[in-house]
Design a protein around this motif. Sequence first.
Motif, PDB file in Angstrom:
ATOM      1  N   TYR A   1       0.886  -1.637   0.263  1.00  0.00           N
ATOM      2  CA  TYR A   1      -0.232   0.070  -0.271  1.00  0.00           C
ATOM      3  C   TYR A   1       0.881   1.206  -0.456  1.00  0.00           C
ATOM      4  O   TYR A   1       0.477   2.214  -0.708  1.00  0.00           O
ATOM      5  CB  TYR A   1      -1.021   0.483   1.058  1.00  0.00           C
ATOM      6  CG  TYR A   1      -1.448   1.291   1.107  1.00  0.00           C
ATOM      7  CD1 TYR A   1      -2.663   1.877   1.116  1.00  0.00           C
ATOM      8  CD2 TYR A   1      -1.078   2.183   2.409  1.00  0.00           C
ATOM      9  CE1 TYR A   1      -3.298   2.506   1.133  1.00  0.00           C
ATOM     10  CE2 TYR A   1      -1.178   3.798   2.566  1.00  0.00           C
ATOM     11  CZ  TYR A   1      -2.878   3.318   1.877  1.00  0.00           C
ATOM     12  OH  TYR A   1      -3.411   5.684   2.586  1.00  0.00           O
TER      13      TYR A   1
ATOM     14  N   PRO B   1      -2.101  -7.250  -4.590  1.00  0.00           N
ATOM     15  CA  PRO B   1      -2.770  -6.396  -4.974  1.00  0.00           C
ATOM     16  C   PRO B   1      -4.084  -6.124  -3.774  1.00  0.00           C
ATOM     17  O   PRO B   1      -4.734  -5.371  -4.162  1.00  0.00           O
ATOM     18  CB  PRO B   1      -3.568  -7.983  -5.553  1.00  0.00           C
ATOM     19  CG  PRO B   1      -2.646  -9.052  -5.292  1.00  0.00           C
ATOM     20  CD  PRO B   1      -2.184  -8.925  -5.018  1.00  0.00           C
ATOM     21  N   ILE B   2      -3.051  -6.146  -2.677  1.00  0.00           N
ATOM     22  CA  ILE B   2      -4.401  -5.859  -1.689  1.00  0.00           C
ATOM     23  C   ILE B   2      -3.669  -4.186  -1.223  1.00  0.00           C
ATOM     24  O   ILE B   2      -4.722  -4.107  -1.069  1.00  0.00           O
ATOM     25  CB  ILE B   2      -4.612  -6.669  -0.357  1.00  0.00           C
ATOM     26  CG1 ILE B   2      -4.765  -8.082  -0.496  1.00  0.00           C
ATOM     27  CG2 ILE B   2      -4.722  -5.465   0.936  1.00  0.00           C
ATOM     28  CD1 ILE B   2      -5.139  -8.695   0.463  1.00  0.00           C
TER      29      ILE B   2
ATOM     30  N   LEU C   1      -5.500  -2.318  -4.255  1.00  0.00           N
ATOM     31  CA  LEU C   1      -6.786  -2.321  -4.120  1.00  0.00           C
ATOM     32  C   LEU C   1      -6.537  -1.066  -2.776  1.00  0.00           C
ATOM     33  O   LEU C   1      -7.625  -0.227  -2.806  1.00  0.00           O
ATOM     34  CB  LEU C   1      -7.451  -3.445  -3.255  1.00  0.00           C
ATOM     35  CG  LEU C   1      -8.080  -4.540  -4.423  1.00  0.00           C
ATOM     36  CD1 LEU C   1      -8.335  -5.791  -3.739  1.00  0.00           C
ATOM     37  CD2 LEU C   1      -8.785  -3.918  -5.058  1.00  0.00           C
TER      38      LEU C   1
ATOM     39  N   ASN D   1      -5.916   2.465  -4.264  1.00  0.00           N
ATOM     40  CA  ASN D   1      -6.071   2.744  -5.105  1.00  0.00           C
ATOM     41  C   ASN D   1      -7.698   3.155  -4.470  1.00  0.00           C
ATOM     42  O   ASN D   1      -8.054   4.213  -5.115  1.00  0.00           O
ATOM     43  CB  ASN D   1      -6.327   2.048  -6.870  1.00  0.00           C
ATOM     44  CG  ASN D   1      -5.588   2.376  -8.046  1.00  0.00           C
ATOM     45  OD1 ASN D   1      -4.345   2.592  -7.659  1.00  0.00           O
ATOM     46  ND2 ASN D   1      -5.514   1.494  -9.045  1.00  0.00           N
ATOM     47  N   CYS D   2      -7.834   2.355  -4.193  1.00  0.00           N
ATOM     48  CA  CYS D   2      -9.275   3.263  -3.174  1.00  0.00           C
ATOM     49  C   CYS D   2      -9.486   4.041  -2.199  1.00  0.00           C
ATOM     50  O   CYS D   2      -9.881   4.747  -2.822  1.00  0.00           O
ATOM     51  CB  CYS D   2      -9.936   1.754  -2.644  1.00  0.00           C
ATOM     52  SG  CYS D   2     -11.548   1.658  -1.881  1.00  0.00           S
TER      53      CYS D   2
ATOM     54  N   LEU E   1      -8.490  -1.280 -10.259  1.00  0.00           N
ATOM     55  CA  LEU E   1      -9.567  -1.761  -8.627  1.00  0.00           C
ATOM     56  C   LEU E   1      -9.767  -2.748  -8.541  1.00  0.00           C
ATOM     57  O   LEU E   1      -9.256  -3.809  -8.102  1.00  0.00           O
ATOM     58  CB  LEU E   1     -10.124  -0.367  -8.534  1.00  0.00           C
ATOM     59  CG  LEU E   1     -10.590  -0.402  -6.930  1.00  0.00           C
ATOM     60  CD1 LEU E   1      -9.295  -0.447  -5.734  1.00  0.00           C
ATOM     61  CD2 LEU E   1     -12.261   0.837  -6.194  1.00  0.00           C
TER      62      LEU E   1
ATOM     63  N   ALA F   1      -7.604  -6.370  -9.428  1.00  0.00           N
ATOM     64  CA  ALA F   1      -6.740  -6.177  -8.845  1.00  0.00           C
ATOM     65  C   ALA F   1      -7.751  -7.311  -7.554  1.00  0.00           C
ATOM     66  O   ALA F   1      -6.783  -8.363  -7.196  1.00  0.00           O
ATOM     67  CB  ALA F   1      -6.290  -4.879  -7.404  1.00  0.00           C
ATOM     68  N   ALA F   2      -9.118  -7.080  -8.033  1.00  0.00           N
ATOM     69  CA  ALA F   2      -9.692  -8.139  -6.451  1.00  0.00           C
ATOM     70  C   ALA F   2      -9.983  -9.030  -6.915  1.00  0.00           C
ATOM     71  O   ALA F   2      -9.802  -9.994  -6.223  1.00  0.00           O
ATOM     72  CB  ALA F   2     -11.586  -6.944  -6.513  1.00  0.00           C
TER      73      ALA F   2
END
Length: 441
Positions: free
Chosen positions: A33, A168-169, A172, A175-176, A288, A291-292
Amino acid sequence: MSTSALPRSQEPPPSSARKVVVASLIGTSLEWYDFFIYGTAAALVFNRLFFPSFDPLVGTLLAFSTYAVGFVARPLGGVIFGHFGDRLGRKNVLVVTLLLMGISTFLVGVTPTYDAIGVIAPITLVVLRFLQGLGLGGEWGGAILMTLESGDPKRRGLNASWPQVGVPIGLLLANCVLSLMSVLVPGAAFDAWGWRVPFLLSGLLVVVGLWIRVSIAESPLYRAVEASERKTEAPILEVLRRFPKQVLLALGARVGVDVMFYTFVLFITTYLTTYLHLPNHYALNAVLIAAAVQVVAIPFFGHLSDRIARRPVYLVGAIATAVWVWVFFALLDTAQFGWILLAAIVALTCWAAMYGPQAAFIAEMFPTNVRYTGASMGYQLAGLVGGALAPIISVALLNRFDTSVFVSVYAVAMLVITIVCVLLAPETSKIELGEKEPTLR
């Protein structure tokens, strides 16, 4: 002499494999992150805030240059923390890397812009990005080895793939938060202070990560090395003397994967916003959602590598990615969000077929007493020649030729290197891990 401070009877009991996986996944997710919010901010606002006197595309290129500094630092971090991870233990090093990453990311959020302090602003970015890279360079090896060395030997591909899911988390989360801030604080307010919020949140998140990470015990395989007093005095020298081929194969197997990831999740932002002049949320939302999908795809392919083997799964992913990159840019050029979303989902699913088995594949090449150093060197050096240069080369090619064709050619060339190295490497899924050089069962 072993450096273990406690007698065997007083050592903490081994952590369950599930607890180790959860701790590694959460810690790695937070570190990624931190790493990704810098990259996304570099694509969205750093060109305007820290390089305001340049053409937008040139400013983006300069912003990506500061971004690349993190990749330059990652091999150094891998060597430094790999040394201490092989000498003092995986767990102790992981606490330090999480702190280093969290503090440097928080400081990016309070760094004044070019308008406030001039050239000192981008210089400060470079220093903090370098510290981020050091932390992440040491993080990957430790998190992977904690899961690889603590679980069922028949599930090493799956177990080692869980820290990979941190990518990816982390993406996520980054970007979130940035998407949310761009909606809640649009326009000038986002440039003024909205972009800082995701960086400042890192201070809170790192506390959570540390609380979880300090609760786990050292990996059983490393504790066996301590007990037998077979720790290496100079792990990097041992790796360079005995395992140079493995380092080069790991580097090559990794480099195409790294280039494709930063093409699919970072360069897509520049391509859509700067080249096609589409809204920011097109790229952010597409990445996003894709990545999920990766959160499920990465452990699936890691598990598949346990059932089939590492190399076949890896190779199918590399070949599929080399084909899809051409379709990827064609779909982006439609400027339709639905097609852009499809491009991103398929691209990152193909990529996950490489990334899922990759952690176990690389780590299994080295014995326990130098595994942290050896695996980190191969992995992080690939980041230097792959991920660090990929956004810069892609932007430069787009600026020079005004077409994505040459970006695709560059990407496929890197994937060819990966395919060749995977073919040359041994199959590692049946290797027995221990203190000595890995041997096939």
